[in-house]
Scaffold this active site. Structure first.
Site, mmCIF file in Angstrom:
data_model
loop_
_atom_site.group_PDB
_atom_site.id
_atom_site.type_symbol
_atom_site.label_atom_id
_atom_site.label_comp_id
_atom_site.label_asym_id
_atom_site.label_seq_id
_atom_site.Cartn_x
_atom_site.Cartn_y
_atom_site.Cartn_z
ATOM 1 N N LYS A 171 16.098 31.410 18.340
ATOM 2 C CA LYS A 171 16.056 29.951 17.940
ATOM 3 C C LYS A 171 15.399 29.095 18.894
ATOM 4 O O LYS A 171 15.459 29.246 20.160
ATOM 5 C CB LYS A 171 17.400 29.309 17.701
ATOM 6 C CG LYS A 171 18.199 29.898 16.571
ATOM 7 C CD LYS A 171 19.573 28.996 16.271
ATOM 8 C CE LYS A 171 19.994 29.480 15.294
ATOM 9 N NZ LYS A 171 21.275 28.371 14.809
ATOM 10 N N GLY A 223 20.186 37.663 28.088
ATOM 11 C CA GLY A 223 20.935 38.990 27.537
ATOM 12 C C GLY A 223 20.153 39.771 26.872
ATOM 13 O O GLY A 223 20.357 41.240 26.901
ATOM 14 N N GLY A 229 22.411 32.043 31.030
ATOM 15 C CA GLY A 229 22.308 30.807 30.746
ATOM 16 C C GLY A 229 21.851 30.240 32.286
ATOM 17 O O GLY A 229 21.010 29.400 32.206
ATOM 18 N N ARG A 271 27.030 44.605 36.493
ATOM 19 C CA ARG A 271 27.299 43.272 37.394
ATOM 20 C C ARG A 271 28.108 43.732 38.336
ATOM 21 O O ARG A 271 27.988 43.025 39.490
ATOM 22 C CB ARG A 271 28.163 42.405 36.382
ATOM 23 C CG ARG A 271 27.084 41.676 35.310
ATOM 24 C CD ARG A 271 27.895 40.536 34.671
ATOM 25 N NE ARG A 271 26.828 39.513 34.279
ATOM 26 C CZ ARG A 271 27.090 38.673 33.393
ATOM 27 N NH1 ARG A 271 28.092 38.513 32.771
ATOM 28 N NH2 ARG A 271 26.110 37.929 33.104
HETATM 29 P P1 ADP Z 1 17.879 36.178 25.187
HETATM 30 O O1 ADP Z 1 19.429 36.373 25.093
HETATM 31 O O2 ADP Z 1 17.116 37.364 25.783
HETATM 32 O O3 ADP Z 1 17.430 34.981 25.856
HETATM 33 P P2 ADP Z 1 17.867 35.184 22.425
HETATM 34 O O4 ADP Z 1 19.344 35.204 22.394
HETATM 35 O O5 ADP Z 1 16.837 33.892 22.369
HETATM 36 O O6 ADP Z 1 17.196 36.110 23.780
HETATM 37 O O7 ADP Z 1 17.156 35.850 21.016
HETATM 38 C C1 ADP Z 1 17.335 37.344 21.191
HETATM 39 C C2 ADP Z 1 17.605 37.480 19.658
HETATM 40 O O8 ADP Z 1 16.501 37.182 18.822
HETATM 41 C C3 ADP Z 1 17.668 39.073 19.278
HETATM 42 O O9 ADP Z 1 18.622 39.168 18.759
HETATM 43 C C4 ADP Z 1 16.478 39.255 17.952
HETATM 44 O O10 ADP Z 1 17.059 40.093 16.981
HETATM 45 C C5 ADP Z 1 16.432 37.564 17.479
HETATM 46 N N1 ADP Z 1 14.894 37.697 16.830
HETATM 47 C C6 ADP Z 1 13.949 37.881 17.254
HETATM 48 N N2 ADP Z 1 12.875 37.860 16.529
HETATM 49 C C7 ADP Z 1 13.382 37.225 15.651
HETATM 50 C C8 ADP Z 1 12.895 36.672 14.297
HETATM 51 N N3 ADP Z 1 11.676 36.726 14.090
HETATM 52 N N4 ADP Z 1 13.733 36.255 13.453
HETATM 53 C C9 ADP Z 1 15.341 36.303 13.738
HETATM 54 N N5 ADP Z 1 15.913 36.829 14.722
HETATM 55 C C10 ADP Z 1 14.936 37.050 15.778
HETATM 56 MG MG MG Z 2 20.775 35.984 23.604
#
Ligand code: ADP
Ligand code: MG
Length: 385
Positions: free
Chosen positions: A193, A341, A364, A36
């Site tokens: 989620k 992230g 976000g 960053r």
């Molecule tokens: P980002 O930060 O890129 O927006 P998220 O925070 O929504 O992504 O999700 C990332 C997390 O989702 C990772 O830590 C990963 O382990 C988890 N994840 C991916 N697939 C599954 C799954 N099938 N069940 C539970 N957790 C999962």
């Molecule tokens: Mg995340």
């Protein structure tokens, strides 16, 4: 979106205040990732090159009232900036009685969230920040979705306001992918989620030509079609939202998945067809056939936008689906944009960052942009506002 840019303005002998996002991860006083800080150097260097004196403003973490927040001082960031800019960078703790900055100088104000008025968008704080400068520059895409004193309120009082190089690049990349994409536009969505991704799905289901889903969020979509997802992470309370999205858009769901009896580094991954998941197993990744189909769609895309890993990529035996999809995104001729992230962590893990066209610095803020929301920190810089 037409915002005023730093390159449009006269900066010679001006006092330029740059709101950056230097909210870096710290281990004690050690910066564990300086991405960053590096991302904001072009803006600081441009202002210096054009004869300005520079005040840098950022937040760090979430200081609490009534406790000792000394560990959230920006001193380590000032030290890092000094090395990267190869010039002195003084950390300023007190500036309410005024602050001088001469052409060629760089000063960093202490963590702006040490002032409780920052997150409340307090007009007094906004006004006193504005009084320190001739030109206000917002380069903090990571906080552009927040209307805070140093990202929003200040614009009302500053003589001139504009977007810095990083913010302008973020807006350009996001608009290239969303407002005027080369088609077909393929959105790859995963993550944990569905609750955090419903609005993204909502917005992209009409914008994108194809939606490819994986990760934990796909489990709730599978459940909504009547699939027995066993012990997988699901949000049952959102099943009706999931059904509504599936009715409104054609979303191909994973045909095969990897499952496991427990989520830890020692447990084995099983390949299952999506309609044959034993009830004591949980989905941990998309399967190889699904990954192959997604890779084919990505190869044929004009634009790819990616948020969210396809599986629990942090564990080696559950990482293959994310790796296949990540490699497909790295290899396609499409314009590729990624953010989030954990998505960035996956990109770094698979060492493909140099093969994507743009990686957003906002978590976000990136999500809100792809949800189709107006970000207050950007909106306030628009030319016609
Ligand atoms: P980002 O930060 O890129 O927006 P998220 O925070 O929504 O992504 O999700 C990332 C997390 O989702 C990772 O830590 C990963 O382990 C988890 N994840 C991916 N697939 C599954 C799954 N099938 N069940 C539970 N957790 C999962
Ligand atoms: Mg995340």
């Amino acid at each position: 979106m037409a915002v005023i840019q730093l390159t449009d303005l006269q900066l010679q002998n001006k006092r330029v205040l740059i709101r950056t996002d230097l909210n870096v991860p710290l281990d004690g006083t050690k910066i564990t990732n300086d991405r960053r800080i590096r991302a904001t150097l072009p803006t600081i260097e441009l202002a210096l090159d054009r004869g300005a004196g520079v005040l840098v403003v950022s937040h760090l973490g979430r200081p609490k009232t009534g406790v000792d927040n000394a560990h959230l001082s920006l001193q380590p960031v000032a030290d890092c900036l000094r090395v990267l800019l190869k010039r002195p960078v003084e950390l300023i703790k007190e500036w309410h009685s005024g602050l001088d900055v001469n052409a060629g100088e760089v000063k960093l104000l202490e963590n702006i969230r040490f002032h409780s008025g920052e997150t409340k968008n307090d007009p007094e704080l906004a006004r006193s920040l504005a009084s320190l400068c001739d030109v206000y520059v917002n380069d903090a895409f990571g906080t552009a979705h927040r209307a805070h004193a140093s990202t929003h309120g200040i614009v009302k009082y500053a003589t001139e306001s504009c977007a810095g190089m990083l913010l302008a690049a973020e807006i350009e990349a996001l608009e290239q992918a969303l407002a005027n994409p080369k088609r077909p536009l393929v959105a790859v969505l995963g993550g944990s989620k569905i609750s955090g991704k419903l609005e993204v799905l909502h917005n992209l289901k009409s914008l994108a030509d194809k939606l490819l889903v994986g990760g934990g969020m796909a489990n709730t979509l599978l459940l909504a079609t009547g699939v027995n997802v066993g012990n997988s992470l699901v949000e049952k309370e959102l099943i009706n939202d999931a059904k509504a999205i599936l009715e409104a858009a054609e979303i191909p769901l994973p045909v095969d998945v990897m499952t496991s009896e427990s989520i830890d580094a020692e447990s084995h991954a099983f390949l299952r067809l999506t309609d044959c998941i034993p009830s004591h197993e949980a989905i941990v990744d998309v399967g190889p056939e699904t990954a192959r189909q997604y890779a084919k769609t990505i190869a044929e895309a004009g634009t790819v936008i990616w948020n969210g890993p396809m599986g629990i990529f942090e564990i080696q035996q559950f990482a293959e689906g994310t790796r296949q999809v990540a490699n497909a995104i790295a290899n396609t001729n499409a314009y590729t944009l990624a953010g989030g992230g954990d998505t960035i962590a996956a990109i770094e893990q698979f060492d493909i960052s140099h093969r994507l066209d743009y990686i957003s610095t906002g978590g976000g803020a990136f999500l809100e942009f792809i949800e189709g929301k107006q970000l207050p920190g950007i909106e306030v810089l628009q030319r016609d506002s």
